[in-house]
Design an enzyme around this catalytic site. Sequence first.
Site, PDB file in Angstrom:
ATOM      1  CE1 TYR A 354      -3.275   2.840   0.383  1.00 26.08           C
ATOM      2  CE2 TYR A 354      -4.001   1.835   2.423  1.00 26.08           C
ATOM      3  CZ  TYR A 354      -4.157   2.787   1.456  1.00 26.08           C
ATOM      4  OH  TYR A 354      -5.194   3.677   1.530  1.00 26.08           O
ATOM      5  CB  CYS A 355       0.987   4.318   0.077  1.00 28.76           C
ATOM      6  SG  CYS A 355       1.546   6.019  -0.074  1.00 28.76           S
ATOM      7  CB  ILE A 356       5.869   4.533   0.741  1.00 24.80           C
ATOM      8  CG1 ILE A 356       7.375   4.507   0.489  1.00 24.80           C
ATOM      9  CG2 ILE A 356       5.559   4.214   2.191  1.00 24.80           C
ATOM     10  CD1 ILE A 356       8.147   5.519   1.313  1.00 24.80           C
ATOM     11  N   GLY A 358       3.941  -0.313  -1.222  1.00 22.30           N
ATOM     12  CA  GLY A 358       3.932  -0.919  -2.543  1.00 22.30           C
ATOM     13  C   GLY A 358       5.174  -0.548  -3.337  1.00 22.30           C
TER      14      GLY A 358
END
Length: 616
Positions: A354-356, A358
């Site tokens: 998720y987000c950073i 990812g």
Amino acid sequence: MPEASAPSAARFTKAASVAGQAEGSAPPPPAAPNIPGQLAENMERIEALTQRLAAALSRRPMHDPGVEGPGADLMVNAGLAWAKLWSAQPARIVEQQVKYWGETIAHYAEIQSQLARGKLAVPEDAEAETDKRFRNPLWQSHPYFNLVKTQYQINARAMREAAAKLDMQDPVDQHRLNWLTNQIIDMFAPTNFLATNPDAIERALETEGESLVKGLANLVRDVEAHGGEMIVSLADRNAFAVGENIGTAPGRVVRQERLYELIQYSPSTDEVHAVPIVLFPPWINKFYILDLKPENSLIRWVVDQGYTLFVVSWKNPDISFAETGLADYVSAYLSVMDAVEEITSQPKLNAVGYCIGGTTLALTLALMTQRGDDRVNSATFFTTLTDFDEQGEFTPFLQDDFVEGIAAEVARTGIFAASLMTRTMSFLRANDLVWGPAIRSYLMGESPPAFDLLYWNGDATNLPGRMTVDYLRGLCQQNLLVGEGYPMMGHMLRLSDIQLPVCAIGCETDHIAPWTYSWRGVAQMGSNDKRFILSESGHIAGIVNPPSKKKYGHYTNDGDFSDGPEAWRDSARFAAGSWWPVWEEWLRERSGPMVPARVPDDGFGPAPGSYVHETP
């Protein structure tokens, strides 16, 4: 246009008549002050609170000047562009000035004329006010407030036009100048000041000053809570407790390392898919955004579909983590995978970032490919950026002056403080996350709402110093993962190294990870099995979108990634409701047969663990 209520209009009319006696009349003799008891008490409380505020502000830490605002280069370049415009096209500047003066004088003359007639005329065909800051009818019907509002709008329009028409040599400088201009315009909105905010004045009159006392108390509370920084509280900090009324999905901490705790969630079905899932949330925020309440918990929903789910809870770093870099987080990802394999005795797993979280998953997968490690069966990316060729709304913060300022700050302190990160993110939506909440809290004297999402938003984390610089320079500025390769552990890592099945979810109005940027990153991955899902709404609401709510829809497309994100969107199919079931169907095909449910060992205590409770 709506008219002011009679009591409101009467109060302000009376105040105006007292303030301005008829010309030539003798002023009344001074009267002895007659201060109501409640007002006198409030004045004493204000004095005490003011002393506390001064003491709290004196404790504000000093930061490197580079993190406080744009560097001198931007101002110099803007000045040079202005000088060039003045020498080459003086008539254009004069035209802008004359237009501004003309609008201002015409506005003042119109107000004078209407006051002479004894009333402020609002045309019947006047357009409805669309700016929610000016919803109070007094902005339209009362001469003083209408004068202030209209002149503010004239000023704002003139400033935007002047900035936009400068011939800046660098488009990035133009972007930053426009952003800075809008920040100044928003900061000086009349609603931000007591004397020009009718809602705040009405509330103060109704409460005999009690609202102002409460507002000052709220301000003192926020400054004291943030060590001298003025950061407005978005939610009631006493309304929630992680592990008690939010973040309550049952599970156990099955691994505890210096950088993370690994939570295995308890099964809710008799059987589960053989291939487990491990979810890597961002360490910029805490993982329980995916488990706020049972009815919108992605964690509970995944478990209910028959999966063994592991979630990483990251350490909230202090100065001892100053030298922790991106390579250390990649090593932690590999350590987590080792733990999942050991616990489940399964050679494969499905990974979610998720987000950073990812972004770092992409680095990890590229490294694993080059090492010949094929444990990851599929990868899912939630609102993840991997191609930083375009920087979107972060452009003002990702230039050398800011990044060098951050580098100097973390070199001095060892961490990028949570307060600085919170401030940066908030000013991407200043009216919603800074000025609006400040008005409600400090001018209106309202208590912050008991809102779980905003509580999570304020539960910030520090970032390790070295990791911060690694991320900003190597990924955001140099875009090495797409270009020549990101150097790590003796390898040059590229998006093209990712060759396993990939599913990515972007969000339509995401201002942090714009979906078109996310799409372009996925397009450059080397996998032949790629899926992209576009959810309605933004960075959080688009992801935390349970099927039961039936609130936001989503877009899917079976086509390839050859024609760009806009073409993909144009040919995509829209479906009402959450994207969760669509993703789960994709995941199910890559999760193996059903096996008896896995119950986590006692480990290191119940979920949500201890690291999630750590504060900066």
